[in-house]
Design an enzyme around this catalytic site. Structure first.
Site, PDB file in Angstrom:
ATOM      1  N   LYS A   1       4.054   0.656   9.608  1.00  0.00           N
ATOM      2  CA  LYS A   1       4.232   1.888   8.829  1.00  0.00           C
ATOM      3  C   LYS A   1       3.605   3.083   9.539  1.00  0.00           C
ATOM      4  CE  LYS A   1       2.871   0.102   4.917  1.00  0.00           C
ATOM      5  NZ  LYS A   1       2.412  -0.027   3.529  1.00  0.00           N
TER       6      LYS A   1
ATOM      7  N   GLU B   1       0.869  -1.168   0.000  1.00  0.00           N
ATOM      8  CA  GLU B   1       0.000   0.000   0.000  1.00  0.00           C
ATOM      9  C   GLU B   1       0.913   1.226   0.000  1.00  0.00           C
ATOM     10  OE1 GLU B   1      -2.746   0.174   3.275  1.00  0.00           O
ATOM     11  OE2 GLU B   1      -3.513   2.114   2.590  1.00  0.00           O
TER      12      GLU B   1
ATOM     13  N   ARG C   1       5.117 -12.779   9.794  1.00  0.00           N
ATOM     14  CA  ARG C   1       5.787 -11.535   9.446  1.00  0.00           C
ATOM     15  C   ARG C   1       7.115 -11.431  10.188  1.00  0.00           C
ATOM     16  NH1 ARG C   1       2.202  -7.502   9.105  1.00  0.00           N
ATOM     17  NH2 ARG C   1       3.569  -5.823   9.699  1.00  0.00           N
TER      18      ARG C   1
HETATM   19  P1  ATP Z   1       1.614  -2.191   8.220  1.00  0.00           P
HETATM   20  O1  ATP Z   1       2.042  -3.108   9.306  1.00  0.00           O
HETATM   21  O2  ATP Z   1       2.348  -0.923   8.265  1.00  0.00           O
HETATM   22  O3  ATP Z   1       0.134  -2.026   8.086  1.00  0.00           O
HETATM   23  P2  ATP Z   1       1.257  -3.650   5.833  1.00  0.00           P
HETATM   24  O4  ATP Z   1       1.392  -5.083   6.034  1.00  0.00           O
HETATM   25  O5  ATP Z   1      -0.131  -3.131   5.733  1.00  0.00           O
HETATM   26  O6  ATP Z   1       2.102  -2.885   6.890  1.00  0.00           O
HETATM   27  P3  ATP Z   1       1.667  -3.400   3.047  1.00  0.00           P
HETATM   28  O7  ATP Z   1       2.208  -2.264   2.289  1.00  0.00           O
HETATM   29  O8  ATP Z   1       0.243  -3.730   2.879  1.00  0.00           O
HETATM   30  O9  ATP Z   1       2.029  -3.141   4.564  1.00  0.00           O
HETATM   31  O10 ATP Z   1       2.555  -4.674   2.813  1.00  0.00           O
HETATM   32  C1  ATP Z   1       2.884  -5.179   1.543  1.00  0.00           C
HETATM   33  C2  ATP Z   1       3.252  -6.617   1.685  1.00  0.00           C
HETATM   34  O11 ATP Z   1       4.348  -6.752   2.569  1.00  0.00           O
HETATM   35  C3  ATP Z   1       2.106  -7.429   2.260  1.00  0.00           C
HETATM   36  O12 ATP Z   1       1.981  -8.610   1.503  1.00  0.00           O
HETATM   37  C4  ATP Z   1       2.531  -7.706   3.669  1.00  0.00           C
HETATM   38  O13 ATP Z   1       2.043  -8.916   4.122  1.00  0.00           O
HETATM   39  C5  ATP Z   1       4.055  -7.699   3.561  1.00  0.00           C
HETATM   40  N1  ATP Z   1       4.646  -7.303   4.833  1.00  0.00           N
HETATM   41  C6  ATP Z   1       4.426  -6.168   5.506  1.00  0.00           C
HETATM   42  N2  ATP Z   1       5.086  -6.163   6.686  1.00  0.00           N
HETATM   43  C7  ATP Z   1       5.764  -7.337   6.741  1.00  0.00           C
HETATM   44  C8  ATP Z   1       6.633  -7.931   7.702  1.00  0.00           C
HETATM   45  N3  ATP Z   1       6.942  -7.325   8.848  1.00  0.00           N
HETATM   46  N4  ATP Z   1       7.136  -9.155   7.424  1.00  0.00           N
HETATM   47  C9  ATP Z   1       6.833  -9.774   6.270  1.00  0.00           C
HETATM   48  N5  ATP Z   1       6.028  -9.264   5.326  1.00  0.00           N
HETATM   49  C10 ATP Z   1       5.485  -8.068   5.548  1.00  0.00           C
HETATM   50 MG    MG Z   2      -1.574  -3.728   4.326  1.00  0.00          MG
END
Ligand code: ATP
Ligand code: MG
Length: 555
Positions: A271, A35, A261
């Site tokens: 984020k 995102e 994660r």
């Molecule tokens: P936030 O925790 O800030 O909400 P998010 O997961 O919503 O982060 P996205 O931009 O949607 O952030 O993530 C893009 C991809 O990266 C998704 O498939 C998500 O599962 C993966 N991702 C995000 N954070 C992690 C992490 N800590 N470890 C592994 N994969 C991650």
């Molecule tokens: Mg997300």
């Protein structure tokens, strides 16, 4: 760096192997769906290495898709930084960049299809009421009074939503599933909401935006994704993912698989919280070298190879865990120990005058660029009567354990002569200002002739030739191992996370490239900072120390 002779293996790759073996798929397509509401962090790198790595190893495809359904939080700055970070990490997406917003027309039509099938309705409960009606983990929800509207009524109301005839928060489209489901995501989830906000891709075309769960599965299916990989918190959402695809007319049905994660000690991966560090000016920006972002790590001196290696070492499982910072640091240390040329730097300088060295004379001494790699060549470094050494490398008195310079004793200057400390000059406060020494001219890069044993070796730079530099020493940004769990994570910032020193480096670093790493002997690995370095002023970041200091710090 020894990157992947052998492919990594994990439970997702095993599923893919089976799907290929039994003919379920003949080719593999994955996606990375960030995102654009922040910069990528090291957790995203795990997902990037997984998705793009699979595409590489199976000769498949990996799409980069911006999951851009919330225009209020998103920005083109984030889109650009994400593209740059993915490429810098060494990956290339298949074909064009995709945006969920590319599919807004199709998503709208699928929503209409659900309405026509009696599987979606326009709700006019307030957001608070919707929450209230949803129930809890232990109690079922209850039906909205608007749930049984006719198809015609719903079609007309949805059209009104689209035309901007409802105010924000006064109407939404919900899937009609089951308010008593044990899975809360299945209790008539909202699939469209009203937002009068311009979108970075679609401008003012829409005032209704689809929700993540509705958008994600349809985008995956439209792109022909075979394996949709996401983190464990989306496990329950898989039911909704499948429900949507089962109830619309769409030729493909990708499968979602969840993995754990990445959590990193003394760090934060949310984020939202990273954004707060930026907006509250706790750090200089998303690329502050203390940030766990890809751009921060890059500016700090991490290489793409070291981050890929880290992702390989941590692997992919379904177990929740927290990785030690030392694991990340050992990856960059291993890389730089092999590949970084050595250089002389003095971080806390004290002047040494070598009384018996001729005034005005400059002698060039040869220094290997890497102690074990002659192929990395050597360089000439000027030596003269006045040099700087590190304050910590001299003591007036010391026991035998201390292998550096002691008053009245000898030490070797790295790749140069043996010197002896004869006399110290101090200021009124008792601080040493100048150290008067003498050198033995017969000891250039060799041991003294008369069998004197000189054990210690210290580093130095020629005072006249050295370049004054600013050196930024970084430490963990948080003083607790799990800042994310703190009530106020901003209160757990480590006040010592940045220490700035004024030191000197050897003149050969005048032409150092931004972000190319050097090992400053005995100090660690350093690179030129991309933001603060100018033609007049060199600013170095410490990427990582020579040894793991984390274990010690935890005590
Ligand atoms: P936030 O925790 O800030 O909400 P998010 O997961 O919503 O982060 P996205 O931009 O949607 O952030 O993530 C893009 C991809 O990266 C998704 O498939 C998500 O599962 C993966 N991702 C995000 N954070 C992690 C992490 N800590 N470890 C592994 N994969 C991650
Ligand atoms: Mg997300």
């Amino acid at each position: 760096m020894s990157e992947a002779e052998a492919r990594p293996t994990n439970f997702i790759r095993q599923i893919i192997d089976e799907d290929l073996a039994n003919g379920k798929h003949t080719s593999i397509c994955t996606r990375f769906p960030p995102e654009p509401n922040g910069y990528l962090h090291i957790g995203h790198a795990k997902s990037i290495c997984l998705n793009f790595g699979i595409a590489q190893d199976y000769q498949g495809q990996c799409n980069l898709r911006f999951d851009d359904t919330n225009p209020v939080k998103e920005d083109i700055e984030y889109v650009d930084s994400i593209k740059h970070d993915v490429e810098w990490l060494g990956f290339q997406w298949s074909g064009n960049i995709r945006y969920s917003s590319d599919y807004f027309d199709q998503l709208f039509n699928y929503a209409v299809e659900l309405i026509n099938k009696g599987l979606a309705y326009v709700d006019e409960l307030t957001p608070e009421q919707i929450r209230e009606y949803r129930g809890s983990l232990t109690s079922p929800g209850k039906n909205s009074p608007y749930r049984d509207r006719t198809v015609e009524e719903n079609l007309a109301l949805f059209e009104k939503m689209r035309n901007g005839e409802f105010a924000e928060g006064t109407a939404c489209l919900r899937a009609k599933i089951d308010m008593a489901s044990p899975f809360i995501v299945m209790r008539d989830p909202v699939i469209y909401r009203i937002k009068f906000a311009d979108h970075h891709q679609t401008g003012s075309k829409w005032c209704i935006y689809p929700m993540y769960d509705f958008t994600h599965c349809i985008s995956d299916a439209l792109e022909g994704i075979t394996h949709s990989l996401c983190t464990l918190e989306f496990q329950d959402n898989r039911r909704l993912y499948d429900w949507v695809l089962d109830n619309i007319t769409i030729p493909a049905h990708p499968r979602q698989y969840e993995f754990s994660r990445l959590n990193l000690e003394y760090s934060i991966m949310s984020k939202r919280k990273l954004n707060l560090l930026v907006t509250e000016k706790v750090v200089e920006g998303w690329d502050d070298p203390r940030m766990p972002t890809i751009s921060g790590l890059r500016r700090r001196g991490y290489t793409a190879a070291s981050i890929r290696e880290f992702c390989k070492r941590i692997g992919v499982t379904k177990q929740d865990n927290t990785v030690e910072m030392a694991a990340l640091e050992s990856c960059i240390r291993d890389d730089l120990n092999e590949n970084a040329p050595r250089a002389m730097a003095v971080l806390d300088p004290v002047k040494v005058i070598i009384e018996n060295f001729p005034q005005g004379e400059v002698e060039m001494v040869t220094m290997p660029n890497h102690p074990n790699k002659p192929e990395m060549g050597s360089r000439q470094v000027p030596f003269s009567r006045e040099i700087y050494i590190d304050r910590a490398d001299f003591r007036e008195e010391a026991n035998k354990q201390y292998k550096r310079l002691v008053l009245g004793k000898e030490v070797r200057l790295r790749n140069a002569y043996v010197i002896k400390a004869d006399r110290v000059e101090k200021d009124e406060a008792g601080n040493i200002t100048v150290l008067h020494c003498s050198y033995d001219p017969d000891t250039l890069s060799k041991d003294p002739a008369d069998g004197r044993k000189v054990k210690g070796v210290i580093h130095w730079v020629s005072a006249e030739h050295a370049l004054p530099v600013e050196i930024r020493l970084y430490d963990r940004l948080f003083s607790v191992a799990n800042p994310g769990a703190a009530e106020d994570f901003l209160a757990t910032i480590n006040p010592e996370s940045l220490v700035i020193k004024q030191g000197f480096v050897e003149p050969s670093l005048k032409n150092a490239e931004i972000s190319k790493a050097y090992q400053f002997e005995r100090e660690g690995y350093f690179c030129l900072d991309s933001r603060y370095t100018t033609a007049e002023k060199l600013v170095f970041n410490r990427t990582v120390g020579l040894r793991d200091t984390w274990a010690k710090m935890g005590e």
